[in-house]
Design a protein around this motif. Structure first.
Motif, PDB file in Angstrom:
ATOM      1  N   ALA A  41       0.848  -1.193   0.000  1.00 39.27           N
ATOM      2  CA  ALA A  41       0.000   0.000   0.000  1.00 39.27           C
ATOM      3  C   ALA A  41       0.882   1.241   0.000  1.00 39.27           C
ATOM      4  CB  ALA A  41      -0.916   0.013   1.224  1.00 39.27           C
ATOM      5  N   LEU A  42       0.549   2.167  -0.872  1.00 38.48           N
ATOM      6  CA  LEU A  42       1.261   3.444  -0.949  1.00 38.48           C
ATOM      7  C   LEU A  42       0.358   4.535  -0.403  1.00 38.48           C
ATOM      8  CD1 LEU A  42       3.617   5.261  -1.905  1.00 38.48           C
ATOM      9  CD2 LEU A  42       2.529   5.304  -4.169  1.00 38.48           C
ATOM     10  N   TRP A  43       0.796   5.160   0.701  1.00 40.89           N
ATOM     11  CA  TRP A  43       0.049   6.243   1.330  1.00 40.89           C
ATOM     12  C   TRP A  43       0.807   7.552   1.129  1.00 40.89           C
ATOM     13  CZ3 TRP A  43      -4.601   6.075   4.033  1.00 40.89           C
ATOM     14  CH2 TRP A  43      -5.125   4.802   4.286  1.00 40.89           C
ATOM     15  N   ASP A  44       0.053   8.650   1.133  1.00 36.25           N
ATOM     16  CA  ASP A  44       0.635   9.938   0.779  1.00 36.25           C
ATOM     17  C   ASP A  44       1.686  10.425   1.774  1.00 36.25           C
ATOM     18  OD1 ASP A  44      -1.338  10.494   2.709  1.00 36.25           O
ATOM     19  OD2 ASP A  44      -2.498  11.837   1.434  1.00 36.25           O
ATOM     20  N   TRP A  45       1.279  10.906   2.953  1.00 39.73           N
ATOM     21  CA  TRP A  45       2.293  11.497   3.831  1.00 39.73           C
ATOM     22  C   TRP A  45       3.152  10.441   4.496  1.00 39.73           C
ATOM     23  CZ3 TRP A  45       1.642  13.875   9.257  1.00 39.73           C
ATOM     24  CH2 TRP A  45       0.808  13.103  10.073  1.00 39.73           C
ATOM     25  N   ASP A  46       2.660   9.192   4.577  1.00 39.14           N
ATOM     26  CA  ASP A  46       3.473   8.122   5.153  1.00 39.14           C
ATOM     27  C   ASP A  46       4.704   7.832   4.304  1.00 39.14           C
ATOM     28  OD1 ASP A  46       1.595   6.592   7.406  1.00 39.14           O
ATOM     29  OD2 ASP A  46       0.456   7.580   5.823  1.00 39.14           O
ATOM     30  N   SER A  47       4.541   7.831   2.974  1.00 40.71           N
ATOM     31  CA  SER A  47       5.689   7.543   2.116  1.00 40.71           C
ATOM     32  C   SER A  47       6.734   8.658   2.224  1.00 40.71           C
ATOM     33  CB  SER A  47       5.243   7.364   0.663  1.00 40.71           C
ATOM     34  OG  SER A  47       4.631   8.527   0.144  1.00 40.71           O
ATOM     35  N   TRP A  48       6.288   9.882   2.339  1.00 38.12           N
ATOM     36  CA  TRP A  48       7.201  11.025   2.510  1.00 38.12           C
ATOM     37  C   TRP A  48       7.957  10.926   3.831  1.00 38.12           C
ATOM     38  CZ3 TRP A  48       5.073  15.742   5.297  1.00 38.12           C
ATOM     39  CH2 TRP A  48       6.028  16.753   5.421  1.00 38.12           C
ATOM     40  N   ILE A  49       7.216  10.726   4.922  1.00 42.56           N
ATOM     41  CA  ILE A  49       7.847  10.672   6.240  1.00 42.56           C
ATOM     42  C   ILE A  49       8.747   9.452   6.357  1.00 42.56           C
ATOM     43  CG2 ILE A  49       7.383  10.449   8.698  1.00 42.56           C
ATOM     44  CD1 ILE A  49       6.747  13.211   7.574  1.00 42.56           C
ATOM     45  N   SER A  50       8.295   8.304   5.846  1.00 41.61           N
ATOM     46  CA  SER A  50       9.130   7.100   5.877  1.00 41.61           C
ATOM     47  C   SER A  50      10.429   7.308   5.106  1.00 41.61           C
ATOM     48  CB  SER A  50       8.366   5.903   5.296  1.00 41.61           C
ATOM     49  OG  SER A  50       7.280   5.542   6.110  1.00 41.61           O
ATOM     50  N   ASN A  51      10.340   8.070   4.021  1.00 45.12           N
ATOM     51  CA  ASN A  51      11.531   8.359   3.221  1.00 45.12           C
ATOM     52  C   ASN A  51      12.553   9.177   4.008  1.00 45.12           C
ATOM     53  OD1 ASN A  51      11.853   9.359  -0.311  1.00 45.12           O
ATOM     54  ND2 ASN A  51      13.352   8.545   1.103  1.00 45.12           N
ATOM     55  N   LEU A  52      12.067  10.130   4.835  1.00 47.10           N
ATOM     56  CA  LEU A  52      12.986  10.901   5.682  1.00 47.10           C
ATOM     57  C   LEU A  52      13.762   9.972   6.603  1.00 47.10           C
ATOM     58  CD1 LEU A  52      10.773  13.906   6.909  1.00 47.10           C
ATOM     59  CD2 LEU A  52      12.378  13.894   5.016  1.00 47.10           C
ATOM     60  N   ALA A  53      13.036   9.057   7.238  1.00 48.51           N
ATOM     61  CA  ALA A  53      13.677   8.124   8.163  1.00 48.51           C
ATOM     62  C   ALA A  53      14.601   7.172   7.420  1.00 48.51           C
ATOM     63  CB  ALA A  53      12.611   7.350   8.932  1.00 48.51           C
ATOM     64  N   LEU A  54      14.182   6.714   6.254  1.00 45.88           N
ATOM     65  CA  LEU A  54      14.974   5.769   5.470  1.00 45.88           C
ATOM     66  C   LEU A  54      16.305   6.386   5.047  1.00 45.88           C
ATOM     67  CD1 LEU A  54      15.156   3.022   4.111  1.00 45.88           C
ATOM     68  CD2 LEU A  54      13.771   3.918   2.226  1.00 45.88           C
ATOM     69  N   ARG A  55      16.265   7.642   4.630  1.00 43.44           N
ATOM     70  CA  ARG A  55      17.514   8.312   4.225  1.00 43.44           C
ATOM     71  C   ARG A  55      18.469   8.500   5.406  1.00 43.44           C
ATOM     72  NH1 ARG A  55      20.094   8.855  -0.668  1.00 43.44           N
ATOM     73  NH2 ARG A  55      18.508   8.550  -2.271  1.00 43.44           N
ATOM     74  N   GLN A  56      17.898   8.752   6.601  1.00 40.73           N
ATOM     75  CA  GLN A  56      18.767   8.867   7.775  1.00 40.73           C
ATOM     76  C   GLN A  56      19.384   7.519   8.120  1.00 40.73           C
ATOM     77  OE1 GLN A  56      19.108  12.127   9.645  1.00 40.73           O
ATOM     78  NE2 GLN A  56      20.997  10.949   9.837  1.00 40.73           N
ATOM     79  N   ALA A  57      18.610   6.447   7.944  1.00 39.46           N
ATOM     80  CA  ALA A  57      19.136   5.105   8.184  1.00 39.46           C
ATOM     81  C   ALA A  57      20.271   4.788   7.222  1.00 39.46           C
ATOM     82  CB  ALA A  57      18.014   4.076   8.047  1.00 39.46           C
ATOM     83  N   VAL A  58      20.114   5.174   5.959  1.00 39.09           N
ATOM     84  CA  VAL A  58      21.173   4.950   4.967  1.00 39.09           C
ATOM     85  C   VAL A  58      22.433   5.715   5.370  1.00 39.09           C
ATOM     86  CG1 VAL A  58      21.847   5.435   2.585  1.00 39.09           C
ATOM     87  CG2 VAL A  58      19.622   4.411   3.067  1.00 39.09           C
TER      88      VAL A  58
END
Length: 431
Positions: A41-58
């Motif tokens: 499932a692709l959600w609007d603000w969830d994908s944006w916020i998850s991306n912020l966290a994902l980039r910090q994890a990288v």
């Protein structure tokens, strides 16, 4: 093992799980919110916020070139999947599933999609599409070629908001209370259609106009960039005029559900000696989103101080041992009972609230508050891992006990961004 070590170990082992391969009508890879219930499932603000966290994890854990390529493709896919299903009117859906956009609350397989007229009564994608796109462009070294031919669709998306969601006073409204992201915010939940001038919606939209201006400038569209910058300035002025409350030192949502004034309204013929002169009524309901104008750049320095020191730090209202309550504990509606559909934003701790409060404090130099909030968040998530071995969607404010949805990662991963700032490193920020 410390709470921080436990959190880092857990996230290092799981942070790539949110990269979702293409499935059905989601023809490109994308970022999901994590957990079985949000898979595919692709959600609007969830994908944006998850991306912020994902980039910090990288940034913290590192990835090889192959994984980096997969990540970049999934980031772009978040935007392009949504634009693949946008309408010519500019309407972009909130959620996309393998069968396509979740147009209706109760989906019937094989049912025809709604008409553009039917969609006028539904909420479009929250205003974070341009913000997410700008973030991706920055993360991918300034490469915006993938977006160039689709930027017109983002322009249409914002034109849709301006045409169909804007009140005469300059603030914007939700069409109804469905899929607003903050499910049972009392300022919108269960209220008449088009009546909620949500400070949450308007703060996001202010930043959305700024992000669109930045993208337009990068594409050499100076006229569009100037227009979006002017839209942002007008909206900031409207938020200041109608949402700021000098008495309480806080920003509030407003109510548009007022009887009309003028010759067409019989009762106002009787009251013609002094008709209503105000376009909306402030809703003095202590909702966490009153901090968002501080995050979005609308608040003055003194307003930021009052929001943080007089409201967020107050244990009687928002301040709690494990973070920031989603609703002031002094409100009649305050409750931490577990609910789903709607999820409960009536008091429980959601880490996205902690994060936005943290970012607002950092942006305005309240470093001690930001450090303390980071520590409270680490304790919250660390204790959850110690007890249950995973994260949850939201938490009891005074005990830190998990309330709902095990294995929810999404914005819980933003604890990495908070830690990076506290440690003096490079914290990944919105854009």
């Amino acid at each position: 093992m410390t709470h921080e070590e436990r959190i880092l170990g857990f996230l290092q082992s799981r942070f790539l799980d949110c990269i979702n391969p293409p499935v059905g009508e989601l023809r490109r890879p994308f970022i999901n919110a994590g957990g079985e219930q949000y898979a595919n499932a692709l959600w609007d603000w969830d994908s944006w916020i998850s991306n912020l966290a994902l980039r910090q994890a990288v940034a913290r854990f590192g990835v090889d070139d192959e994984i980096c390529s997969r990540l970049e493709e999934a980031e772009r896919g978040c935007i392009l999947n949504f634009l693949d299903h946008s309408r010519m009117t500019g309407f972009v859906p909130v959620e996309i599933l393998p069968y396509g956009p979740a147009w209706r609350i109760n989906h019937v397989p094989g049912a025809p999609p709604p008409t553009d007229t039917e969609l006028l009564g539904q909420n479009p994608h929250k205003p974070c599409l341009a913000q997410h796109a700008a973030f991706i462009v920055e993360c991918q070294g300034g490469d915006a070629e993938w977006l160039a031919e689709r930027f017109a669709a983002i322009q249409l998306f914002l034109a849709y908001y301006k045409s169909h969601c804007c009140h005469a006073c300059g603030l914007y409204f939700f069409q109804n209370d469905v899929k607003i992201g903050v499910d049972n915010d009392p300022c919108t939940f269960g209220r008449p259609p088009r009546s909620s001038g949500s400070v949450y919606l308007n703060s996001l939209l202010h930043r959305e106009f700024l992000a669109a201006a930045r993208l337009a400038k990068g594409f050499g569209l100076e006229g569009a960039a100037n227009e979006f910058a002017a839209d942002a300035a007008r909206l900031a002025a409207a938020i200041q005029e109608h949402c700021w409350d000098e008495r309480d030192g806080f920003f509030y949502s407003v109510d548009f559900n007022l009887e009309p004034v003028g010759a067409m309204s019989e009762q106002w013929q009787f009251h013609s000696g002094r008709p209503r002169s105000w376009p909306c009524l402030i809703q003095r309901i202590g909702v966490w989103s009153g901090l968002l104008p501080v995050w979005s750049g609308v608040a003055t320095a003194d307003q930021a101080r009052r929001v943080i020191e007089e409201n967020l730090a107050d244990p009687r209202t928002f301040g709690a041992p494990f973070g920031i309550r989603s609703l002031s504990s002094l409100e009649k509606m305050y409750s931490t009972v577990a609910t789903s559909n709607p999820g409960s934003w009536l008091g429980p701790i959601w880490n996205i609230v902690n994060y936005f409060a943290f970012r607002a404090a950092v942006l305005h130099g309240f470093d001690d508050f930001a450090r303390d909030l980071c520590d409270r968040t680490v304790r919250l998530l660390g204790e959850d891992l110690e007890r249950s071995g995973t994260f949850h969607e939201y938490y009891e404010p005074d005990t830190g006990a998990p309330v709902m949805t095990p294995d929810f990662r999404d914005w819980n991963g933003l604890v990495l961004n908070m830690l990076a700032w506290k440690e003096g490193g490079d914290a990944v920020v919105e854009f």
